[in-house]
Design an enzyme around this catalytic site. Structure first.
Site, short mmCIF file in Angstrom:
data_model
loop_
_atom_site.label_atom_id
_atom_site.label_comp_id
_atom_site.label_asym_id
_atom_site.label_seq_id
_atom_site.Cartn_x
_atom_site.Cartn_y
_atom_site.Cartn_z
N ASN A 9 0.96 -1.20 0.11
CA ASN A 9 0.02 -0.01 0.24
C ASN A 9 0.92 1.30 0.01
OD1 ASN A 9 -1.73 2.06 0.44
ND2 ASN A 9 -2.22 1.61 2.74
N LYS A 11 0.06 4.47 -0.51
CA LYS A 11 -0.37 5.36 0.47
C LYS A 11 -0.40 6.71 -0.60
CE LYS A 11 0.39 3.51 4.70
NZ LYS A 11 0.07 3.63 6.33
N HIS A 94 -9.39 1.40 4.53
CA HIS A 94 -8.22 1.49 5.26
C HIS A 94 -8.33 2.51 6.33
CE1 HIS A 94 -4.10 2.62 5.97
NE2 HIS A 94 -3.73 1.43 5.53
N GLU A 96 -6.61 4.83 7.58
CA GLU A 96 -6.44 6.05 7.15
C GLU A 96 -7.69 6.85 6.65
OE1 GLU A 96 -2.80 5.75 5.40
OE2 GLU A 96 -1.83 4.90 7.26
N GLU A 164 -5.71 -4.92 10.24
CA GLU A 164 -4.54 -4.21 10.44
C GLU A 164 -5.03 -3.22 11.96
OE1 GLU A 164 -2.62 -2.87 6.82
OE2 GLU A 164 -4.12 -1.46 6.98
N GLY A 170 2.35 1.99 10.66
CA GLY A 170 3.46 3.05 10.38
C GLY A 170 3.81 3.32 11.77
N SER A 210 3.34 -2.37 10.21
CA SER A 210 4.70 -2.64 10.47
C SER A 210 5.23 -3.79 10.18
CB SER A 210 5.00 -2.01 11.83
OG SER A 210 4.83 -0.95 12.34
C1 PEP Z 1 -0.64 0.01 5.94
O1 PEP Z 1 -0.68 1.32 5.78
O2 PEP Z 1 -1.58 -0.72 5.56
C2 PEP Z 1 0.21 -0.55 6.69
C3 PEP Z 1 0.19 -1.65 7.13
O3 PEP Z 1 1.62 0.46 6.95
P1 PEP Z 1 2.73 0.04 7.91
O4 PEP Z 1 3.21 -1.25 7.10
O5 PEP Z 1 3.74 1.28 7.30
O6 PEP Z 1 2.70 -0.10 9.17
#
Ligand code: PEP
Length: 248
Positions: A9, A11, A94, A96, A164, A170, A210
């Site tokens: 992803n 973003k 997502h 966000e 998630e 992040g 992460s």
């Molecule tokens: C994401 O944005 O779906 C995500 C898992 O980000 P990160 O891997 O940076 O935590």
């Protein structure tokens, strides 16, 4: 039985030029990959990435899709627009989008149904915030997100769920592999109860938050974890490829 799926992803990162550079570096590194590999990229990168991945195993994804066919929805992107480019996967819901852009379980459900109707494969994100986790509300939150987000859906063949935990996105904090496995097991049991054992058995559920080269192998070894949705580490070809090639 369930083919692992690793999806990046991106973003709001990478111009079209930078996107092509990343794909060109990535392609040889994932040429022999066993899992399905997807890159979900900004809309403005889609055409360039589509051309750059031609002839490789990498599949194209977008980061959202509108619930309507067309019309007065400034800033949205329709399923037909994505399909015409050759987009196969689309991220929906997502955290966000939920946090900053007012996405709700209801709008997730509308987008999901549109994606399915138009033949896009949805990667639907669910997960609890830190406060919800600390208040022991994880199961309650996931139950609402799943039951409302997937309301009226009958065919799960093309659906992927990404679990998630918001506190892990992040932040560098990862759920332990056992914890992620247990929570994904809970999501699977919810699906089983509502949509039946066959659906639950074949549905792919990713972990996201992460995920990186150093923890991918451990997470992917878990029985319930069928892949990863990768944010930060998807922006570096070597890191993303190491996750894809977690088996070595
Ligand atoms: C994401 O944005 O779906 C995500 C898992 O980000 P990160 O891997 O940076 O935590």
């Amino acid at each position: 039985m369930r083919k692992p799926i690793i999806a990046g992803n991106w973003k709001m990162n990478k111009t079209a030029k930078e996107a092509v550079e990343l794909i060109n570096e990535l392609k040889p590194l994932v040429a022999k990959s066993k899992p399905e590999v997807v890159v979900c990229v900004p809309y403005t990168d889609l055409w360039a990435v589509k051309e750059a991945i031609a002839g490789s195993k990498i599949k194209l994804g977008a980061e959202n899709v509108a619930w309507a066919d067309s019309g007065a929805f400034t800033g949205e992107i329709s399923a037909d627009m994505l399909k015409e480019i050759g987009v196969e996967y689309v991220i929906i819901g997502h955290s966000e989008r939920r946090q900053y852009f007012g996405e709700t379980d209801e709008s997730v459900n509308m987008r999901l149904k549109q994606a399915l109707a138009k033949g896009l494969k949805p990667i639907v994100c669910v997960g609890e915030t830190l406060t919800e986790r600390e208040k022991n509300k994880t199961k309650r939150v996931l139950k609402k997100q799943v039951l409302e987000g997937f309301k009226d859906v009958v065919d799960f063949t093309d659906i992927v769920i990404a679990y998630e935990p918001v506190w892990a996105i992040g932040t560098g904090k990862t759920a332990t592999a056992e914890d992620a496995n247990k929570t994904i097991g809970y999501i699977r049991s919810l699906v089983k109860k509502t949509w039946g054992a066959e659906v639950a058995k074949s549905l792919r559920i990713q972990y996201g938050g992460s995920m990186k080269p150093s923890n991918a192998k451990e997470l992917m070894a878990m029985r319930n974890i069928d892949g990863g949705l990768i944010g930060g580490a998807a922006l570096k070809a070597q890191d993303f490829a190491s996750i894809v090639n977690y088996k070595g």
